[in-house]
Write a protein that holds these residues in place. Structure first.
Motif, PDB file in Angstrom:
ATOM      1  N   GLU B  13       0.844  -1.188   0.000  1.00 12.13           N
ATOM      2  CA  GLU B  13       0.000   0.000   0.000  1.00 12.13           C
ATOM      3  C   GLU B  13       0.884   1.244   0.000  1.00 12.13           C
ATOM      4  O   GLU B  13       1.932   1.281   0.628  1.00 12.13           O
ATOM      5  CB  GLU B  13      -0.994  -0.004   1.166  1.00 12.13           C
ATOM      6  N   ILE B  15       0.942   4.073   1.255  1.00 13.05           N
ATOM      7  CA  ILE B  15       1.280   4.820   2.469  1.00 13.05           C
ATOM      8  C   ILE B  15       2.621   4.370   3.052  1.00 13.05           C
ATOM      9  O   ILE B  15       3.272   5.093   3.787  1.00 13.05           O
ATOM     10  CB  ILE B  15       0.156   4.673   3.510  1.00 13.05           C
ATOM     11  N   LEU B  16       3.038   3.159   2.688  1.00 15.60           N
ATOM     12  CA  LEU B  16       4.286   2.616   3.236  1.00 15.60           C
ATOM     13  C   LEU B  16       5.521   3.057   2.457  1.00 15.60           C
ATOM     14  O   LEU B  16       6.642   2.671   2.806  1.00 15.60           O
ATOM     15  CB  LEU B  16       4.230   1.085   3.244  1.00 15.60           C
ATOM     16  N   VAL B  45      -9.323  -4.655   1.768  1.00 15.05           N
ATOM     17  CA  VAL B  45      -9.434  -3.307   2.322  1.00 15.05           C
ATOM     18  C   VAL B  45      -8.080  -2.714   2.665  1.00 15.05           C
ATOM     19  O   VAL B  45      -7.248  -3.366   3.263  1.00 15.05           O
ATOM     20  CB  VAL B  45     -10.264  -3.354   3.623  1.00 15.05           C
ATOM     21  N   ARG B  46      -7.863  -1.474   2.282  1.00 15.46           N
ATOM     22  CA  ARG B  46      -6.734  -0.751   2.863  1.00 15.46           C
ATOM     23  C   ARG B  46      -7.086   0.714   3.033  1.00 15.46           C
ATOM     24  O   ARG B  46      -7.920   1.248   2.337  1.00 15.46           O
ATOM     25  CB  ARG B  46      -5.469  -0.916   2.049  1.00 15.46           C
ATOM     26  N   ALA B  47      -6.427   1.312   4.007  1.00 10.14           N
ATOM     27  CA  ALA B  47      -6.779   2.688   4.353  1.00 10.14           C
ATOM     28  C   ALA B  47      -6.583   3.612   3.167  1.00 10.14           C
ATOM     29  O   ALA B  47      -7.287   4.576   2.990  1.00 10.14           O
ATOM     30  CB  ALA B  47      -5.931   3.154   5.526  1.00 10.14           C
ATOM     31  N   ASP B  49      -6.892   3.166  -0.070  1.00 11.20           N
ATOM     32  CA  ASP B  49      -7.277   2.716  -1.400  1.00 11.20           C
ATOM     33  C   ASP B  49      -7.961   3.794  -2.229  1.00 11.20           C
ATOM     34  O   ASP B  49      -8.257   3.600  -3.387  1.00 11.20           O
ATOM     35  CB  ASP B  49      -8.062   1.401  -1.386  1.00 11.20           C
ATOM     36  N   TRP B  50      -8.189   4.958  -1.638  1.00 13.98           N
ATOM     37  CA  TRP B  50      -8.595   6.026  -2.538  1.00 13.98           C
ATOM     38  C   TRP B  50      -7.609   7.175  -2.477  1.00 13.98           C
ATOM     39  O   TRP B  50      -7.800   8.211  -3.026  1.00 13.98           O
ATOM     40  CB  TRP B  50     -10.003   6.470  -2.238  1.00 13.98           C
ATOM     41  N   GLU B  51      -6.503   6.970  -1.779  1.00 10.87           N
ATOM     42  CA  GLU B  51      -5.456   7.977  -1.751  1.00 10.87           C
ATOM     43  C   GLU B  51      -4.161   7.341  -2.203  1.00 10.87           C
ATOM     44  O   GLU B  51      -3.262   7.103  -1.422  1.00 10.87           O
ATOM     45  CB  GLU B  51      -5.296   8.545  -0.343  1.00 10.87           C
ATOM     46  N   GLY B  52      -4.069   6.980  -3.458  1.00 10.66           N
ATOM     47  CA  GLY B  52      -2.799   6.518  -3.981  1.00 10.66           C
ATOM     48  C   GLY B  52      -2.723   5.040  -4.287  1.00 10.66           C
ATOM     49  O   GLY B  52      -1.887   4.622  -5.060  1.00 10.66           O
ATOM     50  N   TYR B  81      -0.023  -5.160   7.220  1.00 11.63           N
ATOM     51  CA  TYR B  81      -0.190  -4.402   5.991  1.00 11.63           C
ATOM     52  C   TYR B  81      -0.368  -5.336   4.792  1.00 11.63           C
ATOM     53  O   TYR B  81       0.028  -6.498   4.831  1.00 11.63           O
ATOM     54  CB  TYR B  81       1.025  -3.501   5.746  1.00 11.63           C
ATOM     55  N   ALA B  82      -0.958  -4.766   3.733  1.00  8.04           N
ATOM     56  CA  ALA B  82      -1.070  -5.511   2.487  1.00  8.04           C
ATOM     57  C   ALA B  82       0.266  -5.400   1.764  1.00  8.04           C
ATOM     58  O   ALA B  82       0.606  -4.364   1.203  1.00  8.04           O
ATOM     59  CB  ALA B  82      -2.193  -4.911   1.636  1.00  8.04           C
TER      60      ALA B  82
END
Lengths: 320, 100
Positions: B13, B15-16, B45-47, B49-52, B81-82
């Motif tokens: 994801e 964010i990482l 699901v990931r936090a 998924d609509w921001e990047g 994390y994914a």
């Protein structure tokens, strides 16, 4: 306008209808998402535009006028997550980490809800203090910090909270919002007049496009909501009404106008879904994103957009 | 002249990104490539998924560096994390560039 007229005007406004179309498209499995770079550009535009307008308003405001509402806003930011954390323990079976994650989202605030409320109040002829965007910027961070501190007691492994804090403070939403405030402060009315066609005249059109996208994203979260259970749904609807009402009262108590108090209510009622999810994902990786995004994006955001904004506006008028 | 090296691919994801880049550097890799990625996996699901969405990070390195990096991923990232990670043996021109 009376409460009923307000509600009808809100439900038939283009941004709210666009949101509904976005949700509907998800249900029909139609792909109408904006390309990622376009989404990024629009969110930058909204943040910067709101910041600049807020900066221009801040320049015209006196210190006495801003100081008390600003203090009230920070106080809301510090207390809302604590109340959310405690209340969730009663309403749901969620563990402390998930409760802290939710507390971070509800303690922080939502730019898009704020923007929709500004346009709504403008359309209903209720003037709002120009410096309202300053309150938005003030409310963004404290709630997240408090919630991460609440979670800290329950975590044993690697503490990522410094990194998460950096992510919030140097994240796009704060930098662009505060950057916009600085631009607005510096350039004033004369400078703003030159960029007004871009940041003012077409603003609600751009917001409409953005809400179409938000509808798609919220629609995708509807499934998560079903898994979360009734307690969480009660929280996601009831808690914004509680915090929103407190926000409206705080606005009146600190000398804001009817429109300004309604905005402070909306700020307190809305849940973050840009700054908080990023911080929470880094600092509390074991919290379930389905819970906090399902609640803030799947329930609270649509609820505020459709019902919360006109209700808080009506409450503020009744008090004013 | 070609050298045998490891190509480590990490899909995670977005964010990482900063954290992964730090780990890649700490493990001793000399460079990396990041591209945006899309897809679906077991996590759903990931936090962000609509921001990047996701990123695909690739790095060429020695087997020792690859092992170090994979161990860190296993310890700090896989649980919450994914993240997908895999290695391939590849033949690289100017192999000395990729050895720290």
């Amino acid at each position: 306008m009376g409460p009923l007229d307000l509600a009808v005007a809100n439900l038939t406004s283009a941004p709210v209808l666009a949101f509904a179309v976005g949700v509907l498209a998800t249900v029909l499995r139609a792909d109408i998402r904006l390309p990622d770079p376009v989404y990024q550009a629009i969110s930058m535009y909204l943040l910067l535009g709101i910041g600049i307008k807020g900066g221009v308003g801040l320049r015209e405001a006196s210190l006495e006028e801003v100081a008390l509402p600003a203090l009230a806003t920070i106080a809301l930011g510090l207390t809302i997550p604590v109340v959310a954390f405690a209340l969730l323990r009663v309403l749901t079976r969620l563990g402390p980490i998930d409760r802290a994650a939710l507390a971070a989202h509800y303690g922080s605030t939502s730019l898009v809800t704020f923007t929709a409320a500004l346009l709504f109040l403008e359309a209903s002829g209720e003037p709002v203090e120009g410096f309202a965007a300053t309150l938005l910027a003030l409310l963004e961070v404290p709630g997240i910090v408090v919630a991460l501190l609440l979670a800290r007691r329950y975590r044993s492994d690697g503490d990522r909270w410094g990194e998460a804090l950096r992510e919030v403070v140097t994240g796009r939403s704060i930098v662009l919002l505060v950057g916009g405030l600085v631009i607005g402060l510096g350039t004033g009315d004369a400078g703003y007049a030159k960029v007004e066609p871009f940041f003012g005249a077409i603003f609600s059109g751009v917001l409409t496009l953005f809400l179409l996208e938000m509808g798609v994203v919220a629609g995708r979260r509807l499934g998560d909501v079903r898994h979360a259970g009734p307690g969480l749904v009660v929280f996601a609807v009831g808690f914004p009404l509680l915090t929103g009402s407190v926000g409206v009262l705080a606005g009146h108590a600190t000398g804001l106008s009817v429109g300004g108090a309604a905005i402070l209510g909306v700020l307190a009622a809305s849940a973050s879904y840009i700054a908080a999810p990023a911080a929470v994902r880094l600092a509390l990786p074991e919290a379930n994103p389905g819970v906090y995004l399902g609640s803030s994006l799947g329930v609270t955001f649509p609820f505020n957009l459709v019902a919360g904004i006109p209700l808080l506006a009506a409450l503020s008028q009744a008090l004013g | 002249m070609r050298t045998e090296l490891q190509l480590v691919t990490v899909i995670a994801e977005s964010i990482l990104e900063h954290r992964l880049v730090n780990e890649v550097q700490a493990a001793g890799a000399t460079g990396w490539t990041i591209t945006p990625a899309r897809g679906e996996g077991s996590r759903g699901v990931r936090a962000a998924d609509w921001e990047g969405g996701n990123i695909r990070l690739e790095t060429l390195c020695s087997a020792r560096v690859a092992d170090r990096l994979l161990a860190v991923l296993e310890r700090d990232f896989f649980a919450h994390y994914a993240v997908v990670a895999f290695t391939q043996q590849v033949s690289v021109l100017r192999g000395e560039k990729y050895r720290a």
